[in-house]
Design an enzyme around this catalytic site. Structure first.
Site, short mmCIF file in Angstrom:
data_model
loop_
_atom_site.label_atom_id
_atom_site.label_comp_id
_atom_site.label_asym_id
_atom_site.label_seq_id
_atom_site.Cartn_x
_atom_site.Cartn_y
_atom_site.Cartn_z
CG ASP A 102 -47.99 39.77 -37.87
OD1 ASP A 102 -47.59 39.94 -39.01
OD2 ASP A 102 -48.53 38.71 -37.51
CG ASP A 161 -50.30 40.75 -28.34
OD1 ASP A 161 -50.10 41.83 -28.93
OD2 ASP A 161 -51.31 40.06 -28.53
CG ASP A 200 -57.55 36.47 -31.07
OD1 ASP A 200 -56.63 37.26 -31.37
OD2 ASP A 200 -58.66 36.50 -31.63
CE LYS A 229 -61.74 41.48 -27.35
NZ LYS A 229 -62.62 40.38 -27.84
C1 PRP Z 1 -53.13 41.87 -32.68
C2 PRP Z 1 -52.05 42.06 -31.64
C3 PRP Z 1 -51.44 43.40 -32.00
C4 PRP Z 1 -51.63 43.47 -33.48
C5 PRP Z 1 -50.32 43.24 -34.16
O1 PRP Z 1 -54.27 42.55 -32.26
O2 PRP Z 1 -52.56 42.05 -30.33
O3 PRP Z 1 -52.12 44.46 -31.41
O4 PRP Z 1 -52.58 42.47 -33.84
O5 PRP Z 1 -50.47 43.10 -35.53
P1 PRP Z 1 -49.87 44.08 -36.61
O6 PRP Z 1 -48.43 44.33 -36.27
O7 PRP Z 1 -50.02 43.28 -37.90
O8 PRP Z 1 -50.68 45.33 -36.65
P2 PRP Z 1 -55.72 42.37 -32.92
O9 PRP Z 1 -55.93 43.47 -33.90
O10 PRP Z 1 -55.87 40.98 -33.44
O11 PRP Z 1 -56.68 42.57 -31.69
P3 PRP Z 1 -56.70 41.77 -30.28
O12 PRP Z 1 -55.49 42.23 -29.49
O13 PRP Z 1 -57.98 42.17 -29.64
O14 PRP Z 1 -56.62 40.29 -30.59
#
Ligand code: PRP
Length: 185
Positions: free
Chosen positions: A107, A104, A163, A47
């Site tokens: 990481d 977004d 979030d 999301k």
């Molecule tokens: C978050 C964010 C990225 C991902 C990045 O998504 O939106 O997609 O983590 O992190 P990484 O580089 O460590 O893989 P999340 O999995 O929390 O889902 P969400 O977007 O529904 O919050």
């Protein structure tokens, strides 16, 4: 105690700074693809990517298709290391498309490297990734976004789609969370 910003430590990027940078990124993307003979497809991850992408596409002055994909890997502030991505059938073939992933945050890089791998199997004409935030110090997978809004240090940030335990996505800015609110649910 029911305000949207309870648990916020400090604002890293204001709504104005985000708007300014996202409009620049939209202009860069427009110039990059303006002379391409291919169709432009923007893919966003649900999301978190939705808020950034909904702003970004309004600064891209080109015909484009937008698709939303479900991906999830986080529990609280930590990546579980397992990335679940569900690609819909209509994306089985990406021939004829320049694909731009709009996300977004990069990481650990696990989510975006997995998504790039899955999309490349579907043979797009080109594949690039634009992220609003990049946190290179946390990489667990070699991944370099093609376009970055802002580089950030290793802080847990929320807002503008990001979030913590499903909260804070609606903040109109990017902020650092206060440690005392993390894991104190
Ligand atoms: C978050 C964010 C990225 C991902 C990045 O998504 O939106 O997609 O983590 O992190 P990484 O580089 O460590 O893989 P999340 O999995 O929390 O889902 P969400 O977007 O529904 O919050």
């Amino acid at each position: 105690m029911n305000k949207a910003d309870v648990g916020i430590k400090n604002v890293l990027f204001s709504r104005e700074q985000l708007t300014q940078r996202i409009s620049e990124m939209g202009r860069e993307i427009t110039e990059l693809y303006a002379s391409s003979p291919n169709k432009l497809l923007i893919i966003t991850l649900l999301k978190g990517g939705v808020v950034f992408t909904s702003d970004l596409i309004r600064h891209i002055d080109l015909e484009c298709r937008v698709e939303f994909i479900k991906a999830s890997s986080y529990a609280g502030t930590e990546s579980t290391g397992t990335v679940n991505i569900y690609l819909p059938r209509e994306l089985d073939s990406l021939e004829g498309y320049d694909v731009l992933i709009s996300e977004d945050i990069a990481d650990t890089g696990l989510t975006l490297s997995e998504l790039e791998k899955k999309l490349l199997e579907r043979k797009p004409e080109s594949l690039r990734t634009a992220v609003l935030l990049n946190k290179p110090s946390r990489r667990r997978s070699p991944f370099n976004p093609d376009m970055v809004g802002f580089e950030i240090p290793d802080l847990f940030v929320v807002g503008f789609g990001l979030d913590y335990c499903e909260k804070y996505r609606n903040l109109p800015y990017i902020a650092e969370m206060s440690e005392e609110y993390i894991n104190k649910e």
